[in-house]
Write an enzyme that holds these catalytic residues in place. Structure first.
Site, PDB file in Angstrom:
ATOM      1  N   ARG A  15       0.685  -1.217  -0.172  1.00 53.57           N
ATOM      2  CA  ARG A  15      -0.054  -0.006   0.159  1.00 53.57           C
ATOM      3  C   ARG A  15       0.753   1.407  -0.046  1.00 53.57           C
ATOM      4  NH1 ARG A  15       0.175   2.765   4.842  1.00 53.57           N
ATOM      5  NH2 ARG A  15       0.460   1.564   6.827  1.00 53.57           N
ATOM      6  N   ASN A  27       2.168   4.655   1.595  1.00 50.02           N
ATOM      7  CA  ASN A  27       2.258   5.079   3.042  1.00 50.02           C
ATOM      8  C   ASN A  27       2.583   6.663   2.930  1.00 50.02           C
ATOM      9  OD1 ASN A  27       2.546   4.428   5.616  1.00 50.02           O
ATOM     10  ND2 ASN A  27       5.128   4.432   5.377  1.00 50.02           N
ATOM     11  N   ASN A  53       9.031   5.825   4.234  1.00 50.32           N
ATOM     12  CA  ASN A  53       8.421   6.501   5.338  1.00 50.32           C
ATOM     13  C   ASN A  53       8.648   8.103   5.035  1.00 50.32           C
ATOM     14  OD1 ASN A  53       6.685   6.849   7.454  1.00 50.32           O
ATOM     15  ND2 ASN A  53       7.508   4.849   8.292  1.00 50.32           N
ATOM     16  N   ASP A  58      10.055   7.554  11.864  1.00 51.37           N
ATOM     17  CA  ASP A  58       8.990   7.364  11.146  1.00 51.37           C
ATOM     18  C   ASP A  58       8.885   8.638  10.287  1.00 51.37           C
ATOM     19  OD1 ASP A  58       6.156   6.871  10.160  1.00 51.37           O
ATOM     20  OD2 ASP A  58       5.874   5.743  11.986  1.00 51.37           O
TER      21      ASP A  58
END
Length: 295
Positions: free
Chosen positions: A101, A103, A149, A193
């Protein structure tokens, strides 16, 4: 620097991707697993949800255009969401049938949108980072990532910072020569992240698993850290008219019942005032009519 405090009454499963839409003085973010794109107001450190757009898939990121149109990274393709609520499907990034998917995503210094992927089917070393060009072409930047990310650019626009979470790495590269990346940071605890740059070219990194936001100097030295009562810290953004209100998103995802009881504020958004303003992030430059239908 003041402590981070909870800013939302609501908790979110996997809040991510905060984006300050300065033209409309609204905060945008997503709840990835819930399939929600959220709009909110920011007032004295408190965030109130004012609108919620629901998708029938995950949503990895959102970015506004100058006219208020939103570009949304749905599970496999991009979607243009007009201010009146109408939607138009854009380019497919993830091939049909792939177990992955979209992100995190962000706009570059000229307003082009970059977005990456993660695997839904176990460990991977072939995740991609792509850029949506102004003519709707897709340019592949990376194709060997474990989990693409956070993204951010230096204040002069010359350096792109990008996160590969499972490698615990933040890469840096000359944005004019994007294939020549180098390791800028390698974390020995927690997983990097979402990221953001401040006006002094210091990089702020949300560290999943550590309940922290860390600030690094341009040469990669750790100069400050903020702790949160939420171990799954997901992303960070500078917001407000002066870009001095730091917003941090967190998640309840992947926490055990015991961890949730120990950290009841997990999943909330947090805010604090900071001494150095953030670097402004451009609006998306694309025109909604220029995007082809996903295939």
């Amino acid at each position: 620097m003041n402590a981070l405090t909870p800013a939302t009454a609501e908790t979110f499963h996997l809040a991510e991707g905060p984006f300050w839409d300065a033209a409309r003085r609204r905060l945008l973010w997503v709840d990835i697993l819930a399939g929600h794109v959220l709009e909110g107001t920011l007032d004295k450190g408190r965030i109130e949800v004012t609108r919620r757009h629901t998708f029938d898939s995950t949503v990895g990121a959102v970015a506004p255009a100058d006219d208020g149109t939103l570009l949304v990274a749905a599970q496999e393709h991009l979607v243009v969401l007009s201010p009146d609520g109408t939607r138009k499907e854009g380019p497919r990034i993830v091939p049909a049938g792939d177990r992955r998917r979209l992100n995190d995503g962000a706009t570059d210094p000229t307003g082009r949108f970059l977005v990456g992927t993660l695997s839904l089917d176990g460990p991977s070393q072939c995740e991609v980072l792509v850029r949506l060009e102004d003519d709707s072409r897709i340019t592949r930047m990376d194709d060997d990532l474990t989990l693409s990310n956070g993204l951010a650019w230096s204040t002069d626009g010359r350096t792109l910072y990008s996160v590969d979470t499972e490698r615990r790495t933040v890469f840096a590269r000359d944005y004019a020569r994007p294939s020549r990346r180098r390791t800028h940071l390698l974390l020995d605890d927690g997983w990097p992240d979402g990221i953001a740059l401040d006006a002094a070219d210091h990089l702020w990194v949300a560290v999943w698993g550590a309940g922290e936001v860390r600030r690094y100097s341009p040469d990669g030295a750790l100069v400050d850290r903020l702790t949160l009562p939420a171990p799954h810290t997901t992303s960070v953004a500078f917001t407000g008219p002066d870009l001095r209100t730091l917003v941090v998103t967190t998640a309840t995802a992947e926490l055990t019942d015991d961890q949730l009881r120990a950290h009841p504020d997990s999943g909330r958004l947090f805010t604090t005032r900071v001494d150095v303003p953030g670097a402004s992030v451009p609006a998306w430059s694309g025109l909604s009519q220029s995007l082809p239908v996903a295939s």
